[in-house]
Design an enzyme around this catalytic site. Structure first.
Site, PDB file in Angstrom:
ATOM      1  N   LYS A  47       2.168   2.146  -5.000  1.00  0.00           N
ATOM      2  CA  LYS A  47       2.819   1.570  -6.191  1.00  0.00           C
ATOM      3  C   LYS A  47       1.991   1.795  -7.439  1.00  0.00           C
ATOM      4  CE  LYS A  47       3.002  -2.643  -4.590  1.00  0.00           C
ATOM      5  NZ  LYS A  47       2.694  -2.405  -3.189  1.00  0.00           N
ATOM      6  N   GLY A 103      -4.704  -4.785  -4.164  1.00  0.00           N
ATOM      7  CA  GLY A 103      -5.805  -4.000  -4.728  1.00  0.00           C
ATOM      8  C   GLY A 103      -5.387  -2.568  -4.868  1.00  0.00           C
ATOM      9  N   HIS A 104      -5.643  -1.993  -6.013  1.00  0.00           N
ATOM     10  CA  HIS A 104      -5.359  -0.573  -6.142  1.00  0.00           C
ATOM     11  C   HIS A 104      -6.287   0.075  -7.153  1.00  0.00           C
ATOM     12  CE1 HIS A 104      -2.350  -2.552  -8.846  1.00  0.00           C
ATOM     13  NE2 HIS A 104      -2.894  -1.713  -9.690  1.00  0.00           N
ATOM     14  N   ASP A 142       0.814  -1.228   0.000  1.00  0.00           N
ATOM     15  CA  ASP A 142       0.000   0.000   0.000  1.00  0.00           C
ATOM     16  C   ASP A 142       0.842   1.270   0.000  1.00  0.00           C
ATOM     17  OD1 ASP A 142      -2.249  -1.698   0.289  1.00  0.00           O
ATOM     18  OD2 ASP A 142      -1.945  -1.724   2.457  1.00  0.00           O
ATOM     19  N   GLN A 144       2.238  -6.181  -3.004  1.00  0.00           N
ATOM     20  CA  GLN A 144       2.609  -6.135  -1.571  1.00  0.00           C
ATOM     21  C   GLN A 144       3.937  -5.381  -1.393  1.00  0.00           C
ATOM     22  OE1 GLN A 144       1.612  -9.649  -2.696  1.00  0.00           O
ATOM     23  NE2 GLN A 144      -0.404  -8.796  -2.437  1.00  0.00           N
TER      24      GLN A 144
HETATM   25  P1  IMP Z   1      -2.367 -12.750   2.454  1.00  0.00           P
HETATM   26  O1  IMP Z   1      -1.457 -12.248   1.379  1.00  0.00           O
HETATM   27  O2  IMP Z   1      -3.823 -12.522   2.148  1.00  0.00           O
HETATM   28  O3  IMP Z   1      -2.065 -14.150   2.855  1.00  0.00           O
HETATM   29  O4  IMP Z   1      -2.091 -11.855   3.772  1.00  0.00           O
HETATM   30  C1  IMP Z   1      -0.864 -11.916   4.472  1.00  0.00           C
HETATM   31  C2  IMP Z   1      -0.475 -10.545   5.010  1.00  0.00           C
HETATM   32  O5  IMP Z   1      -0.162  -9.691   3.924  1.00  0.00           O
HETATM   33  C3  IMP Z   1      -1.579  -9.841   5.800  1.00  0.00           C
HETATM   34  O6  IMP Z   1      -0.983  -9.053   6.807  1.00  0.00           O
HETATM   35  C4  IMP Z   1      -2.214  -8.936   4.762  1.00  0.00           C
HETATM   36  O7  IMP Z   1      -2.862  -7.823   5.339  1.00  0.00           O
HETATM   37  C5  IMP Z   1      -0.981  -8.525   3.986  1.00  0.00           C
HETATM   38  N1  IMP Z   1      -1.281  -8.150   2.585  1.00  0.00           N
HETATM   39  C6  IMP Z   1      -1.564  -8.959   1.560  1.00  0.00           C
HETATM   40  N2  IMP Z   1      -1.748  -8.251   0.440  1.00  0.00           N
HETATM   41  C7  IMP Z   1      -1.552  -6.966   0.759  1.00  0.00           C
HETATM   42  C8  IMP Z   1      -1.570  -5.752  -0.009  1.00  0.00           C
HETATM   43  O8  IMP Z   1      -1.782  -5.723  -1.213  1.00  0.00           O
HETATM   44  N3  IMP Z   1      -1.316  -4.617   0.710  1.00  0.00           N
HETATM   45  C9  IMP Z   1      -1.017  -4.627   2.037  1.00  0.00           C
HETATM   46  N4  IMP Z   1      -0.990  -5.729   2.769  1.00  0.00           N
HETATM   47  C10 IMP Z   1      -1.242  -6.893   2.146  1.00  0.00           C
END
Ligand code: IMP
Length: 425
Positions: A16, A40-41, A13, A222
């Site tokens: 990017k 998501g963006h 977040d 991420q």
């Molecule tokens: P997962 O990727 O859904 O397994 O989540 C694992 C961790 O990564 C959690 O803390 C989520 O909040 C974080 N996370 C996953 N995708 C994003 C993103 O696009 N932005 C910020 N945090 C993310």
């Protein structure tokens, strides 16, 4: 030709999307190399808001190829929802391709993600519940489905004979959930095959070969601190957002990469659980959240906010292979009288002070941030387009960050619009 990788340098977040969007305009070919619809963006172009989770936002430009790469995991229904919305908005998806080797997120992956989160107690990760971890788990365990499997009945049947008995045992005996019949999964796979069909790149090697001389933008999702190997494990995602992940997930080697642009906010945010040494659980943290509109795009969750953590970021520069930084949301500090940078951690048990990131995140509760405090600029910088026209105090803040991070801050973003960007070279 300079091929660039854009990665998040913090916990995701970082903004990017905007940087990727601008750089995509200068590229011929954009490859998203890891992650899934956990990302998501939104991109605003010509006053229209577009939402992206997996499709590279470069698709908004004409005559570009956008590949959802081998390192990604794709949930068919979410992908369908995303492309249906883009189509409705009139976006031309002709250049969109999906690697035949990308992994498929199945319904049981999402069920497992939900179950794990609900039953993990203190070990809760705070995932997006999109099935990301379980899909990558199966990939590593060699019981995952690849996109190409959906188009070969014989292979699919053979694979399901191995996968389903294992899955069903776990679903029923461990999770107490319903089992899946082979017919049901085969029917689902037929449906998925139809969803992906117009986009699948069955001749992957040929396609990559033919585009190897393109100007390529590698798009990470991420951020470094959510990297499965280098992030705040276990509070991470299940893929490799670091710059090196681009080589793993795209099909092109590391020599194809000229620059890794690490996108970092002028402060830090994180969603989900896990350590965060500079987190502000006070009015200042709330103020950053309110001014910066820090709420998740995928889940709507309020983001945790804190001062810029240069200890973690120096580590992210190193592990992420970052060669340049794009500093975003600097304008959020326009009304702040004081701004802080965490330059070292103090171990409260030993009194030791370090500027190196402690990799055992379970010890982070014993570290407190040591800050340098800088005066704010107390003026509106959102209309500034040249570095020299930034207020003196804003330049001081940027210079100090460059000095600590030992990489240039080549892009400064002062607002959500494409135009609200300062290029330094
Ligand atoms: P997962 O990727 O859904 O397994 O989540 C694992 C961790 O990564 C959690 O803390 C989520 O909040 C974080 N996370 C996953 N995708 C994003 C993103 O696009 N932005 C910020 N945090 C993310």
């Amino acid at each position: 030709m300079t091929n660039k990788v854009v990665i998040g340098a913090q916990w995701g977040d970082e903004g990017k999307a905007k940087i990727t969007d601008i750089l995509a305009n200068r590229a011929d070919f954009i490859i998203r190399y890891q992650g899934g619809c956990n990302a998501g963006h939104t991109v605003v172009a010509d006053d229209v808001t577009y939402k992206f989770h997996l499709v590279p936002s470069g698709i908004l430009y004409k005559n570009k190829f956008c590949l959802i790469g081998t390192g990604t995991v794709i949930h068919p229904e979410s992908f369908k929802a995303e492309i249906d919305e883009l189509k409705q908005q009139g976006v031309d998806l002709t250049g969109l391709k999906i690697s035949s080797l990308a992994s498929v997120t199945m319904p049981y992956h999402i069920e497992a993600d939900g179950y794990n989160e609900e039953h993990a107690g203190k070990g809760k990760i705070g995932t997006t519940k999109k099935g990301i971890g379980p899909t990558y788990t199966d990939k590593a365990a060699r019981i995952g489905l690849k996109i190409q499997d959906l188009y070969d009945e014989e292979t699919l049947s053979e694979k399901l004979d191995v996968i389903l008995p294992l899955k069903n045992k776990i679903l029923s005996k461990v999770y107490g959930l319903d089992e899946y019949s082979k017919d049901c999964i085969i029917d689902l796979c037929k449906k998925y095959a139809e969803i992906f069909k117009p986009y699948v790149c069955f001749d992957l090697q040929k396609f990559l070969y033919e585009h190897k001389n393109d100007n390529i933008l590698f798009e990470g999702a991420q951020g470094v601190m959510l990297d499965i190997d280098w992030g705040t494990y276990p509070f991470v995602t299940s893929s490799n957002p670091i710059g090196g992940g681009a080589a793993v997930g795209s099909g092109y080697g590391p020599k194809m990469i000229d620059d890794v642009i690490g996108v970092a906010k002028a402060y830090v945010t994180r969603v989900g659980e896990g350590p965060f040494v500079t987190e502000l659980n006070d009015e200042t943290g709330k103020h950053i959240r309110d001014v910066g509109h820090e709420f998740g795009v995928t889940t709507g969750r309020p983001r945790r906010c804190g001062w810029f953590d240069a200890v973690t970021m120096r580590y992210a520069v190193q592990a992420g292979g970052i060669t340049q930084v794009a500093l975003t949301k600097l304008d959020v500090f326009d009304t702040f009288k004081e701004i802080k940078i965490c330059t070292a951690y103090k171990n409260i048990r030993t009194g030791e002070i370090t500027k190196y990131y402690p990799t055992d995140v379970y010890t982070h509760k014993y570290f407190e941030p040591i800050y340098e405090t800088y005066p704010g600029w107390c003026s509106d910088i959102s209309k500034v387009r040249e570095y020299d026209k930034l207020p003196k105090n804003a330049k001081k803040y940027i210079s100090r960050l460059e000095e600590i991070l030992e990489v240039p801050i080549s892009i400064v973003s002062v607002g959500p619009d494409r135009e609200q960007t300062i290029w330094r070279k």
